[in-house]
Write an enzyme that holds these catalytic residues in place. Structure first.
Site, PDB file in Angstrom:
ATOM      1  N   SER A 254       0.791  -1.126   0.043  1.00 42.37           N
ATOM      2  CA  SER A 254      -0.044  -0.055  -0.094  1.00 42.37           C
ATOM      3  C   SER A 254       0.975   1.202  -0.043  1.00 42.37           C
ATOM      4  O   SER A 254       2.094   1.055  -0.204  1.00 42.37           O
ATOM      5  CB  SER A 254      -0.838  -0.049   1.098  1.00 42.37           C
ATOM      6  OG  SER A 254      -0.013   0.334   2.373  1.00 42.37           O
ATOM      7  N   LYS A 255       0.217   2.167  -0.036  1.00 48.51           N
ATOM      8  CA  LYS A 255       0.857   3.731   0.070  1.00 48.51           C
ATOM      9  C   LYS A 255       2.056   3.698   0.962  1.00 48.51           C
ATOM     10  O   LYS A 255       2.972   4.384   0.994  1.00 48.51           O
ATOM     11  CB  LYS A 255       0.024   4.817   0.352  1.00 48.51           C
ATOM     12  CG  LYS A 255      -0.960   5.235  -0.891  1.00 48.51           C
ATOM     13  CD  LYS A 255      -1.143   6.674  -0.762  1.00 48.51           C
ATOM     14  CE  LYS A 255      -1.895   7.021  -2.142  1.00 48.51           C
ATOM     15  NZ  LYS A 255      -3.327   6.631  -1.941  1.00 48.51           N
TER      16      LYS A 255
END
Ligand code: GLU
Length: 496
Positions: A254-255
């Site tokens: 993810s980010k």
């Protein structure tokens, strides 16, 4: 036996940029379709009106094209199973919803959000999952009328029988889930919008999708969807759920692990073929252990049978390594084309059409670029030895080399000869150094090191036999940032 034509789809929700996770799904679908001579369909799942944007649709199309995944049906391509945006298919969804209602396979549910929330909270307090108890499934006609008269907008729920839904997933093998895990699920919300699980089955069926290849995060949706196929009497597609991609710390990519959007990789200077290559290896491996592929080579070797059900771990260093491998394989022309924007931005190459001398010189940089780049933005630092010459920035090691007993003699001799020679010619530099070696009786490090420092202000760097012709030829050109030739460099070293 007649076999069903292969038709697969990639169905992104346009709520942001494509990232490594969803674009790998696109790649596997695309490869499978191409490998099987099938059809690759792009469908935009834009039912979330609040989060879907046209900008996101545009960026999805752009990213897919950049990565080389052409679609046979979908936005801008057309096709006979459209429209390919879910918001343009609402008429179809209501028709199919009505069919289920008419056949008694679905029912209207008048439970309000507040009632459901209260039940959900009670379940949570009791430590059990919330399953809709089927309150409205058995309403009498009168009870239904009362609710209608109150103006309550109903949702539509599927009548789910208690049973085990079993299927064979191409990647994961046999999967079975009991319907108690979810109960009578919602097909259409009170506002008339279809839920994901409902729309996706209507679409996959009407679009004659033969294989549903998607992320494992949808595995728990599949039994719900299978019940709906059964309710409609639609033939079931085959399912393949791709394992999650994890970050190096073992949590879902993810980010938090940096910007993993396709866009960010392009910005950093990754080649699309390197990204395709890296993505393919996230969950798939070649039977012969080959690691470097372009898209067409991948197409010839990819198969769902070698897709691994264990989670794949994203490794940024590996992606950089692959990018480097793909850069190394590029021709001079290709390399120039991809690095030019970076070199132009750094004022190292002129914009627009290059004159033949500049073009020839720019093409001759290929060996330097291949040696010193991982991503395209490295084109600037890779060409620093040509464009940056700063005696003041010399480190102690370089200074020490210049202070050595023979250094001055060697550089003087080099300067004198360089003035007479054409160092742009291949082999000229080497011949010149051999002459100095003979005449001054200096060899090895005592010979090479001072020349290197005089020409680059550094104790180490690219091969001078490669670099010197680039310097000499570059110095004669009119470039936005001029290059100092070998002679001027030696003179500068003496004057400082
Ligand atoms: N729109 C869904 C997603 O982006 C597609 C899921 C599916 O492939 O069925 O996750």
């Amino acid at each position: 036996m007649e076999s069903t034509p292969v038709r697969v789809r990639f169905a992104p929700s346009p709520t942001g940029h494509l990232h490594l996770g969803n674009v790998r799904t696109a790649l596997f679908n695309w490869l499978f379709a191409r490998r099987e001579g099938g059809t690759f369909i792009l469908r935009i799942e834009d039912t979330d009106a609040e989060r879907s944007t046209q900008a996101s649709v545009d960026s999805v199309l752009e990213d897919l094209r950049w990565l080389g995944f052409d679609w046979d049906e979908g936005p801008e391509a057309g096709g006979s199973y459209g429209p390919y945006r879910q918001t343009e298919r609402y008429g179809l969804y209501s028709r199919y919803a009505k069919q289920l209602l008419d056949e008694g396979k679905a029912y209207r549910c008048y439970c309000t959000q507040e009632e459901l929330d209260a039940q959900r909270q009670a379940a949570r307090d009791a430590g059990r999952p919330f399953i809709y108890p089927g309150t409205c499934r058995f309403l009498t006609e009168k009870e239904r009328q009362e609710r209608e008269e109150k103006g309550i907008k109903p949702a539509l729920r599927l009548k789910v029988q208690p049973k085990t839904v079993a299927f064979r997933d191409i990647v994961r093998g046999p999967v079975s889930i009991h319907t108690n895990a979810f109960g009578d699920w919602i097909l259409v919300r009170p506002d008339g919008s279809p839920t994901y699980n409902f729309a996706v089955v209507v679409d996959d069926s009407l679009m004659k999708i033969s294989h549903v290849i998607r992320g494992e995060d949808h595995l728990s949706n599949t039994p719900k969807q299978i019940l709906l196929y059964e309710a409609f009497g639609f033939p079931l597609p085959q399912f393949a759920h791709l394992s999650m991609i994890l970050g190096p710390d073992g949590s879902k990519l993810s980010k938090r692990h940096g910007d993993v959007s396709v866009d960010a990789f392009r910005e950093k200077g990754f080649l699309p073929q390197a990204l395709d290559n890296g993505l393919a290896l996230l969950g798939w491996s070649d039977p012969d252990g080959i690691e470097v592929f372009d898209l067409s080579a991948l197409m010839g070797r990819f198969g769902l049978d070698r897709v691994n059900k264990a989670a794949a771990v994203f490794d940024a260093a590996k992606f950089r390594h692959l990018n480097r491998e793909h850069l190394k394989k590029m021709s001079e022309e290709e390399l120039l084309a991809v690095t030019r924007p970076y070199l132009e931005r750094a004022s190292r190459l002129p914009e627009g059409e290059l004159n033949p001398e500049v073009k020839a010189w720019a093409l001759s940089l290929a060996p330097l670029l291949r040696e010193r780049m991982e991503v395209l933005s490295d084109a600037v630092s890779a060409t620093d030895p040509l464009f940056v010459f700063d005696p003041a920035s010399m480190d102690d090691e370089a200074r020490a080399i210049l202070a050595e007993p023979d250094a001055s003699r060697v550089i003087k001799a080099f300067l004198a000869k360089a003035k007479q020679a054409d160092l742009a010619r291949p082999g000229a530099y080497r011949a010149l150094v051999l002459e100095i070696k003979d005449e001054l009786k200096v060899k090895g490090k005592a010979l090479f090191h001072p020349i290197r420092v005089a020409l680059t202000c550094a104790a180490s760097g690219p091969e001078l036999e490669m670099l010197v012709p680039m310097l000499a030829a570059g110095a004669r050109l009119s470039l936005p940032t001029p290059i100092l030739g070998p002679v001027e460099r030696c003179e500068r070293i003496f004057s400082t």
